[in-house]
Design a protein around this motif. Structure first.
Motif, PDB file in Angstrom:
ATOM      1  N   LEU A 132       0.842  -1.258  -0.069  1.00 42.05           N
ATOM      2  CA  LEU A 132       0.140  -0.077  -0.027  1.00 42.05           C
ATOM      3  C   LEU A 132       0.886   1.331   0.024  1.00 42.05           C
ATOM      4  CD1 LEU A 132      -3.008  -0.829   2.557  1.00 42.05           C
ATOM      5  CD2 LEU A 132      -2.899  -0.646   0.000  1.00 42.05           C
ATOM      6  N   GLU A 133       1.971   1.275   0.969  1.00 43.93           N
ATOM      7  CA  GLU A 133       2.859   2.368   1.128  1.00 43.93           C
ATOM      8  C   GLU A 133       3.629   2.868  -0.222  1.00 43.93           C
ATOM      9  OE1 GLU A 133       2.405   4.708   3.340  1.00 43.93           O
ATOM     10  OE2 GLU A 133       1.032   3.620   4.450  1.00 43.93           O
ATOM     11  N   THR A 134       4.132   1.538  -0.764  1.00 40.96           N
ATOM     12  CA  THR A 134       5.182   1.823  -1.904  1.00 40.96           C
ATOM     13  C   THR A 134       4.234   1.719  -3.345  1.00 40.96           C
ATOM     14  OG1 THR A 134       5.601  -0.690  -1.978  1.00 40.96           O
ATOM     15  CG2 THR A 134       7.053   0.780  -0.641  1.00 40.96           C
ATOM     16  N   VAL A 135       3.444   1.111  -3.328  1.00 42.89           N
ATOM     17  CA  VAL A 135       2.836   1.071  -4.925  1.00 42.89           C
ATOM     18  C   VAL A 135       1.611   1.833  -4.838  1.00 42.89           C
ATOM     19  CG1 VAL A 135       1.827  -0.339  -6.586  1.00 42.89           C
ATOM     20  CG2 VAL A 135       3.856  -1.002  -5.243  1.00 42.89           C
ATOM     21  N   VAL A 136       0.516   1.548  -4.181  1.00 45.69           N
ATOM     22  CA  VAL A 136      -0.895   2.093  -4.253  1.00 45.69           C
ATOM     23  C   VAL A 136      -0.769   3.503  -3.905  1.00 45.69           C
ATOM     24  CG1 VAL A 136      -3.196   2.073  -3.123  1.00 45.69           C
ATOM     25  CG2 VAL A 136      -2.007  -0.257  -3.640  1.00 45.69           C
ATOM     26  N   LYS A 137      -0.157   4.055  -2.920  1.00 40.02           N
ATOM     27  CA  LYS A 137      -0.203   5.628  -2.655  1.00 40.02           C
ATOM     28  C   LYS A 137       0.419   6.431  -3.399  1.00 40.02           C
ATOM     29  CE  LYS A 137       1.718   8.253   1.235  1.00 40.02           C
ATOM     30  NZ  LYS A 137       2.248   8.237   2.632  1.00 40.02           N
ATOM     31  N   GLU A 138       1.319   5.817  -4.373  1.00 37.67           N
ATOM     32  CA  GLU A 138       2.036   6.515  -5.277  1.00 37.67           C
ATOM     33  C   GLU A 138       1.333   6.651  -6.644  1.00 37.67           C
ATOM     34  OE1 GLU A 138       4.661   8.337  -4.527  1.00 37.67           O
ATOM     35  OE2 GLU A 138       4.283   7.424  -2.462  1.00 37.67           O
ATOM     36  N   ARG A 139       0.036   5.958  -6.739  1.00 37.20           N
ATOM     37  CA  ARG A 139      -0.569   5.864  -8.213  1.00 37.20           C
ATOM     38  C   ARG A 139      -1.473   6.888  -8.213  1.00 37.20           C
ATOM     39  NH1 ARG A 139      -0.984  -0.597  -8.954  1.00 37.20           N
ATOM     40  NH2 ARG A 139       1.158  -0.838  -9.999  1.00 37.20           N
ATOM     41  N   ASP A 140      -1.487   7.742  -9.492  1.00 42.80           N
ATOM     42  CA  ASP A 140      -2.413   8.757  -9.590  1.00 42.80           C
ATOM     43  C   ASP A 140      -3.818   8.101  -9.571  1.00 42.80           C
ATOM     44  OD1 ASP A 140      -0.596  10.505  -9.848  1.00 42.80           O
ATOM     45  OD2 ASP A 140      -0.381  10.363 -12.061  1.00 42.80           O
ATOM     46  N   GLY A 141      -4.647   8.937  -8.861  1.00 41.41           N
ATOM     47  CA  GLY A 141      -5.938   8.490  -8.980  1.00 41.41           C
ATOM     48  C   GLY A 141      -6.480   7.309  -7.924  1.00 41.41           C
TER      49      GLY A 141
END
Length: 360
Positions: free
Chosen positions: A338-347
């Motif tokens: 969540l912190e390294t992938v999902v959080k950084e994605r636009d939208g």
């Protein structure tokens, strides 16, 4: 009015099977309701000359289904092998429905499945009163399939004890089932065959003997090759389940399904979709079937406790439940993702916040 939660395939898709049969002019093996070509079209979908739309039951490689169908037209049984959630049981049911018109001849394999489930049992009240007789005999689904020239389905073959599995050897090789108590045997009628399913992850539980392995042609059902293919599968099955469950919700936006599928694919493969980052994988399988369950559960929440539109908060709880199986290892893996992938994605901030809150 049909009140069944889910009808058998031959009932649910009776209009498609009837339409295919009416236009099917190819050779049919003995006792088959459709030709092998028409069975494959039924599984993969097409639009017939009269405009009837045959919905796809399996989205994947056509050759895989052709091999499975052609196997059932020979004297070798079919073993559908794959990881959980690759539609083995679904394909098995639809093959039986299209070929025999009956998908209900089923043996469910478990650690407690006994030999009588594969061969035959007895009505013990009549057995004691009358002795061995036809009236006291209770035929198994396999015996019925042999007598009637139909397909029998054996689910989770490797979950059964080895001695129970091996009762299939004579049935598959000799096409006969001895009944020594009555001094006779049941000979398989033309059209009889067996479709078994087995889980890749169950290897080592009760592996098939080499003698039994030789009686099967193995067809591996792989995980969907692309994200678009998996999204199409999830979308189709969610629509079907929502209709069956009468969910008063709007159809899920393709974007929400794509996000669920993307997360599952990345976590089970160990890398992000673009291949630029490695991620840790949780202990669960994160199959297509679980993605379908997550979206359907989210729709139920949206329908009954929301405004009917699927949102990130609706799918977060089911997603966390599907991903976090090991209470020690999996929360750490998912929080890091969540912190390294999902959080950084636009939208994706709404989904990040919903999953993070669910993990508290």
């Amino acid at each position: 009015m049909n009140t069944a939660l889910r009808a058998h395939a031959e009932t649910d898709y009776a209009h498609e099977l009837t339409a295919l049969g009416a236009q099917d002019d190819r050779p049919r093996p003995p006792q088959w309701k459709l030709s092998p070509w028409a069975v494959t079209d039924y599984l993969l979908g097409k639009t017939l000359a009269d405009g009837t739309v045959i919905t796809p039951k399996y989205i994947g490689d056509r050759r895989t289904i052709e091999v499975a169908v052609s196997t059932l037209a020979t004297d070798r049984a079919l073993l559908l092998l794959g990881v959980p959630g690759t539609a083995k049981s679904w394909v098995s049911e639809h093959l039986a429905a299209a070929i025999s018109g009956d998908s209900t001849l089923l043996v469910q394999g478990t650690a407690g499945t006994g030999e009588e489930a594969m061969r035959y049992g007895w009505n013990y009240a009549r057995l004691i009163a009358e002795g061995p007789s036809d009236a006291a005999l209770v035929p198994s689904p396999i015996m019925r399939a042999m007598r009637e020239g139909r397909l029998c389905r054996v689910e989770e073959l490797t979950r059964m004890p080895s001695d129970v599995q091996d009762t299939l050897i004579t049935i598959l090789s000799e096409k006969t089932l001895p009944v020594p108590e009555l001094g006779r045997e049941v000979l398989a009628a033309k059209g009889f065959n067996v479709i078994a399913t087995a889980n890749n992850r169950d290897r080592g539980v009760n592996e098939l003997s080499s003698a039994l392995q030789r009686r099967f042609n193995v067809v591996v059902l792989p995980l969907p090759a692309t994200i678009d293919e998996e999204v199409a599968i999830v979308s189709q099955r969610v629509a079907s389940m929502s209709k069956a469950l009468s969910l008063p919700a709007q159809p899920p936006a393709l974007q929400e399904i794509r996000r669920v599928v993307a997360i599952f694919r990345e976590l089970r493969s160990g890398s992000t979709e673009d291949g630029k980052s490695k991620v840790k994988s949780p202990s669960g399988t994160l199959s297509t079937a679980e993605a379908i369950s997550v979206v359907t559960s989210g729709l139920a929440l949206a329908a009954h406790f929301g405004d009917g539109t699927l949102k990130a908060a609706d799918i977060a709880s089911s997603m966390v439940g599907a991903i976090v199986k090991d209470p020690v290892q999996d929360p750490v893996v998912f929080r890091e993702y969540l912190e390294t992938v999902v959080k950084e994605r636009d939208g994706w901030k709404d989904l990040y916040r919903a999953c993070r809150d669910q993990m508290k």
